[in-house]
Design a protein around this motif. Structure first.
Motif, PDB file in Angstrom:
ATOM      1  N   ALA A  78       7.872  -6.557   5.250  1.00 18.32           N
ATOM      2  CA  ALA A  78       7.411  -7.373   6.197  1.00 18.32           C
ATOM      3  C   ALA A  78       5.938  -7.178   6.916  1.00 18.32           C
ATOM      4  CB  ALA A  78       8.293  -6.800   7.256  1.00 18.32           C
TER       5      ALA A  78
ATOM      6  N   PRO B 249      -5.427  -1.219   1.946  1.00 17.02           N
ATOM      7  CA  PRO B 249      -5.892  -1.727   1.182  1.00 17.02           C
ATOM      8  C   PRO B 249      -6.959  -2.409   0.779  1.00 17.02           C
ATOM      9  CG  PRO B 249      -3.574  -2.411   1.367  1.00 17.02           C
ATOM     10  CD  PRO B 249      -4.073  -2.117   2.797  1.00 17.02           C
TER      11      PRO B 249
ATOM     12  N   LEU C 286      -3.901  -7.011  -1.978  1.00 13.53           N
ATOM     13  CA  LEU C 286      -2.876  -6.796  -2.520  1.00 13.53           C
ATOM     14  C   LEU C 286      -2.901  -5.819  -3.802  1.00 13.53           C
ATOM     15  CD1 LEU C 286       0.185  -8.216  -2.554  1.00 13.53           C
ATOM     16  CD2 LEU C 286      -0.821  -8.311  -4.435  1.00 13.53           C
ATOM     17  N   ALA C 287      -4.109  -7.067  -4.048  1.00 13.26           N
ATOM     18  CA  ALA C 287      -4.977  -6.771  -5.529  1.00 13.26           C
ATOM     19  C   ALA C 287      -4.921  -5.126  -5.772  1.00 13.26           C
ATOM     20  CB  ALA C 287      -5.604  -7.310  -5.696  1.00 13.26           C
TER      21      ALA C 287
ATOM     22  N   THR D 241      10.797  -1.015   9.406  1.00  8.47           N
ATOM     23  CA  THR D 241      11.317  -2.718   9.344  1.00  8.47           C
ATOM     24  C   THR D 241      11.222  -2.389   7.839  1.00  8.47           C
ATOM     25  OG1 THR D 241       8.746  -3.810   8.080  1.00  8.47           O
ATOM     26  CG2 THR D 241       8.931  -3.723  10.542  1.00  8.47           C
TER      27      THR D 241
ATOM     28  N   ALA E  31       0.842  -1.543  -0.180  1.00 15.45           N
ATOM     29  CA  ALA E  31       0.471  -0.266   0.062  1.00 15.45           C
ATOM     30  C   ALA E  31       1.381   1.318   0.105  1.00 15.45           C
ATOM     31  CB  ALA E  31      -0.776  -0.071   0.961  1.00 15.45           C
TER      32      ALA E  31
ATOM     33  N   GLN F 266       2.281  -8.419   5.987  1.00 16.24           N
ATOM     34  CA  GLN F 266       0.933  -9.436   5.464  1.00 16.24           C
ATOM     35  C   GLN F 266       1.757  -9.367   3.790  1.00 16.24           C
ATOM     36  OE1 GLN F 266      -3.012  -7.190   6.016  1.00 16.24           O
ATOM     37  NE2 GLN F 266      -1.834  -5.536   6.592  1.00 16.24           N
ATOM     38  N   THR F 267       2.766  -8.108   3.135  1.00 15.38           N
ATOM     39  CA  THR F 267       2.857  -8.401   1.523  1.00 15.38           C
ATOM     40  C   THR F 267       3.792  -9.428   1.196  1.00 15.38           C
ATOM     41  OG1 THR F 267       2.074  -5.416   1.328  1.00 15.38           O
ATOM     42  CG2 THR F 267       3.565  -6.747  -0.233  1.00 15.38           C
TER      43      THR F 267
ATOM     44  N   SER G   3       1.632 -13.106   1.746  1.00 18.72           N
ATOM     45  CA  SER G   3       0.344 -12.730   0.787  1.00 18.72           C
ATOM     46  C   SER G   3       0.409 -13.828  -0.241  1.00 18.72           C
ATOM     47  CB  SER G   3       0.237 -11.471  -0.055  1.00 18.72           C
ATOM     48  OG  SER G   3       0.750 -11.295  -0.886  1.00 18.72           O
ATOM     49  N   GLN G   4      -0.588 -14.514  -0.137  1.00 17.83           N
ATOM     50  CA  GLN G   4      -0.716 -15.672  -1.934  1.00 17.83           C
ATOM     51  C   GLN G   4       0.176 -14.716  -2.082  1.00 17.83           C
ATOM     52  OE1 GLN G   4      -3.944 -17.997  -0.116  1.00 17.83           O
ATOM     53  NE2 GLN G   4      -1.863 -19.563  -0.069  1.00 17.83           N
TER      54      GLN G   4
ATOM     55  N   ILE H  77      -2.112 -12.821  -5.458  1.00 14.81           N
ATOM     56  CA  ILE H  77      -2.963 -13.549  -6.182  1.00 14.81           C
ATOM     57  C   ILE H  77      -3.892 -12.487  -6.844  1.00 14.81           C
ATOM     58  CG2 ILE H  77      -5.269 -14.729  -6.751  1.00 14.81           C
ATOM     59  CD1 ILE H  77      -4.637 -17.111  -4.676  1.00 14.81           C
TER      60      ILE H  77
HETATM   61  C1  LIG Z   1      -1.297 -15.268   4.404  1.00 14.02           C
HETATM   62  C2  LIG Z   1      -1.987 -13.742   4.233  1.00 14.02           C
HETATM   63  C3  LIG Z   1      -2.412 -13.872   2.299  1.00 14.02           C
HETATM   64  C4  LIG Z   1      -3.199 -13.113   1.578  1.00 14.02           C
HETATM   65  N1  LIG Z   1      -2.738 -13.478  -0.047  1.00 14.02           N
HETATM   66  C5  LIG Z   1      -3.166 -12.088  -0.548  1.00 14.02           C
HETATM   67  C6  LIG Z   1      -3.433 -12.699  -1.640  1.00 14.02           C
HETATM   68  O1  LIG Z   1      -3.223 -13.543  -2.425  1.00 14.02           O
HETATM   69  N2  LIG Z   1      -3.909 -11.217  -2.756  1.00 14.02           N
HETATM   70  C7  LIG Z   1      -4.158 -10.075  -2.190  1.00 14.02           C
HETATM   71  O2  LIG Z   1      -4.925  -9.584  -3.291  1.00 14.02           O
HETATM   72  N3  LIG Z   1      -4.547  -9.765  -1.536  1.00 14.02           N
HETATM   73  C8  LIG Z   1      -3.553 -10.976  -0.364  1.00 14.02           C
HETATM   74  N4  LIG Z   1      -3.639 -11.177   0.881  1.00 14.02           N
HETATM   75  C9  LIG Z   1      -4.283  -9.656   1.539  1.00 14.02           C
HETATM   76  C10 LIG Z   1      -2.701  -8.600   1.147  1.00 14.02           C
HETATM   77  O3  LIG Z   1      -1.495  -9.279   1.962  1.00 14.02           O
HETATM   78  C11 LIG Z   1      -2.547  -7.380   2.058  1.00 14.02           C
HETATM   79  O4  LIG Z   1      -4.026  -6.489   1.590  1.00 14.02           O
HETATM   80  C12 LIG Z   1      -1.962  -5.942   1.569  1.00 14.02           C
HETATM   81  O5  LIG Z   1      -0.498  -7.107   1.579  1.00 14.02           O
HETATM   82  C13 LIG Z   1      -2.285  -4.917   2.626  1.00 14.02           C
HETATM   83  O6  LIG Z   1      -0.689  -4.260   2.482  1.00 14.02           O
HETATM   84  P1  LIG Z   1      -0.156  -3.186   3.409  1.00 14.02           P
HETATM   85  O7  LIG Z   1       0.300  -2.315   2.685  1.00 14.02           O
HETATM   86  O8  LIG Z   1      -1.172  -2.404   3.979  1.00 14.02           O
HETATM   87  O9  LIG Z   1      -0.024  -3.441   5.166  1.00 14.02           O
HETATM   88  P2  LIG Z   1       1.583  -4.513   5.205  1.00 14.02           P
HETATM   89  O10 LIG Z   1       2.036  -5.601   3.934  1.00 14.02           O
HETATM   90  O11 LIG Z   1       1.505  -5.514   6.593  1.00 14.02           O
HETATM   91  O12 LIG Z   1       2.469  -3.377   5.324  1.00 14.02           O
HETATM   92  C14 LIG Z   1       2.405  -2.431   6.242  1.00 14.02           C
HETATM   93  C15 LIG Z   1       4.513  -2.108   6.492  1.00 14.02           C
HETATM   94  O13 LIG Z   1       4.239  -0.679   7.525  1.00 14.02           O
HETATM   95  C16 LIG Z   1       5.590  -1.156   8.439  1.00 14.02           C
HETATM   96  N5  LIG Z   1       4.576  -0.845   9.266  1.00 14.02           N
HETATM   97  C17 LIG Z   1       4.791  -0.966  10.922  1.00 14.02           C
HETATM   98  N6  LIG Z   1       4.376  -0.190  11.738  1.00 14.02           N
HETATM   99  C18 LIG Z   1       4.892   0.928  11.774  1.00 14.02           C
HETATM  100  C19 LIG Z   1       4.964   2.185  11.704  1.00 14.02           C
HETATM  101  N7  LIG Z   1       4.952   2.466  13.473  1.00 14.02           N
HETATM  102  N8  LIG Z   1       5.711   3.264  10.969  1.00 14.02           N
HETATM  103  C20 LIG Z   1       6.219   2.850   9.493  1.00 14.02           C
HETATM  104  N9  LIG Z   1       5.488   1.706   9.186  1.00 14.02           N
HETATM  105  C21 LIG Z   1       4.999   0.222   9.868  1.00 14.02           C
HETATM  106  C22 LIG Z   1       5.153  -2.534   8.613  1.00 14.02           C
HETATM  107  O14 LIG Z   1       6.300  -2.750   8.979  1.00 14.02           O
HETATM  108  C23 LIG Z   1       5.160  -3.442   7.130  1.00 14.02           C
HETATM  109  O15 LIG Z   1       6.332  -3.180   6.657  1.00 14.02           O
HETATM  110  C24 LIG Z   1      -3.337 -11.589   1.735  1.00 14.02           C
HETATM  111  C25 LIG Z   1      -3.072 -11.492   3.272  1.00 14.02           C
HETATM  112  C26 LIG Z   1      -2.556 -12.680   4.043  1.00 14.02           C
HETATM  113  C27 LIG Z   1      -2.334 -12.300   5.559  1.00 14.02           C
END
Ligand SMILES: Cc1cc2nc3c(=O)[nH]c(=O)nc-3n(C[C@H](O)[C@H](O)[C@H](O)COP(=O)(O)OP(=O)(O)OC[C@H]3O[C@@H](n4cnc5c(N)ncnc54)[C@H](O)[C@@H]3O)c2cc1C
Length: 403
Positions: free
Chosen positions: A43, A355, A358-359, A39, A18, A45-46, A49-50, A52
């Motif tokens: 690190a 988000p 991920l998609a 981090t 995101a 969820q991203t 994630s799987q 897809i």
């Molecule tokens: C097991 C699993 C499988 C999934 N499979 C799919 C899939 O196949 N297809 C799909 O579309 N979606 C999938 N999803 C959902 C998708 O992974 C998430 O919606 C998406 O990755 C979220 O992204 P994000 O950037 O919001 O959060 P995150 O990926 O969690 O990233 C947040 C980041 O912020 C950092 N952070 C934390 N605290 C702070 C702070 N105080 N200051 C600065 N940085 C900080 C963290 O370290 C982390 O790196 C899956 C989720 C899971 C858990």
């Protein structure tokens, strides 16, 4: 970091898909933006994630097409254009990312054929969903017994770590790693101050016209720093994922459908450094297994593999489990969202963003951009420590594999 890298248009907190997609979009629009993360990139969820890139079929299986199906329907084509190096306006070139599979499959246990066909016919589904004919049941599906219906779904599956690298690479001079974010304060005149502690313990501050919270589960404490109540805005839903590796496992990507409207098992695959195929197992298995200890979840996984894909499993298979929470925004009525959630705080100077999938990162970045004031560009580079990229789950330290 320079003590004052100038007034930025946006500071993004969080280096998952995101935050990174939003950073690339804001920079493409000519805004001055920086991303801080606590981090390595991805690190959380991203990288867990799987990978897809859903086009909505999974959500349409319940019968009527939902808002989620409609919102997500355009995503596979939009991502494919980025992956092919022909991104749409303001989208990133992701030709450096690895596509693990160009399509995935749905397969049934007997008796569910009509439900898939009805969902696939829904007007909300733009992604082609085609049933494989007998002559197309090749490779891993060539071993499936009669009565198992298999559908091809034009949804790509990505290597999430390579996606993170492709998103971050061209913007690395705008990305910094900090130990913590200590304050998010209004400054008057429509600006916000973000106080951080660097890796070396020193304090630093950034000033910005807007702050975008993209920290996944880490958004909870950040929302509170910005004066909001995290419990009103977000939720975390746990999963107990399973990894399966074996020298004779074939690559497999897709969902096994059972009696429920959500897949009973979702499988994606990587190859590890030893050349073994590693299956990443989610879906209903990971939701039902939340209350189980690792050994119990491994036993549940063996039973599920036996029920969902006995025809694909060959040779000795080792299993490991991994706990991870999904972090999602809540709608104003407290319900679970289908689409990205962007909630304004501090009179709109802070946006809390999730988000949902991920998609849907491109949609999230679009909505963040629309909610921000006009940018003025400029701003100097800053000299924070650069983060690395988090390992994929099967490479993460501390996994306990058991036969
Ligand atoms: C097991 C699993 C499988 C999934 N499979 C799919 C899939 O196949 N297809 C799909 O579309 N979606 C999938 N999803 C959902 C998708 O992974 C998430 O919606 C998406 O990755 C979220 O992204 P994000 O950037 O919001 O959060 P995150 O990926 O969690 O990233 C947040 C980041 O912020 C950092 N952070 C934390 N605290 C702070 C702070 N105080 N200051 C600065 N940085 C900080 C963290 O370290 C982390 O790196 C899956 C989720 C899971 C858990």
């Amino acid at each position: 970091m320079n003590a004052t890298p100038g007034m930025l248009d946006a500071v993004i907190l969080g280096g998952g898909v995101a935050g990174l997609w939003t950073l690339r979009r804001l920079l493409a629009e000519g805004r001055s933006a920086a991303l801080l993360t606590t981090t390595d990139l991805g690190a959380g969820q991203t990288v867990a994630s799987q990978g897809i890139i859903h086009g909505g079929i999974k959500y349409a299986l319940g019968g009527a097409a939902t808002a989620a199906s409609r919102a997500i329907a355009a995503m596979p084509d939009r991502w494919r254009a980025c992956l092919a190096g022909r991104p749409g306006p303001m989208d990133p070139d992701l030709s450096a990312a690895s596509v693990l599979a160009g399509e995935q499959h749905l397969w049934t246990t007997p008796g569910l054929v009509s439900r898939v066909a009805a969902a696939a016919a829904s007007k909300a589904i733009r992604t082609p969903v085609e049933r494989l004919g007998a002559e197309e049941m090749r490779g891993v599906f060539g071993r499936a017994p009669a009565g198992v219906a298999v559908y091809r779904v034009a949804e790509p599956v990505l290597d999430a770590a390579s996606l993170v690298r492709a998103l971050a690479g061209p913007a690395m001079d705008r990305i910094g790693k900090v130990r913590s974010v200590e304050a998010i304060e209004p400054m008057g005149a429509g600006a916000v101050r973000v106080d951080v502690r660097r890796g070396d313990g020193a304090r630093a501050e950034l000033q910005s016209r807007a702050v975008v919270l993209c920290a996944g589960g880490g958004n909870g404490p950040l929302v509170e720093l910005a004066g909001g109540r995290a419990s009103d805005l977000m939720q975390q839903r746990p999963l107990h994922m399973v990894l399966a590796r074996g020298a004779e496992l074939p690559p497999l990507f897709g969902h096994c459908l059972g009696a429920s409207t959500t897949p009973r098992l979702t499988v994606t695959s990587w190859a590890d450094a030893a050349g073994r195929v590693v299956w990443y197992l989610g879906g209903g298995l990971a939701e039902r297994g939340v209350g189980l200890e690792a050994a119990g979840q491994r036993a549940a996984a063996r039973a599920e593999l036996n029920a969902s894909v006995p025809w694909a499993v060959r040779g000795a298979v080792e299993l490991a489990t991994l706990r991870i929470d999904r972090a999602e925004g809540l709608r104003a009525d407290g319900s679970r969202p289908d689409e990205p959630v962007v909630t304004p705080l501090m009179g709109g100077r802070v946006l809390a963003a999730w988000p949902t999938k991920l998609a849907q990162a491109p949609l999230l970045a679009e909505r963040v951009s629309a909610a921000l004031p006009a940018g003025s560009g400029g701003a100097e580079a800053f000299d924070l420590e650069r983060p690395g990229v988090a390992p994929l789950p099967f490479d993460a330290p501390g996994l306990e594999w058991a036969a």
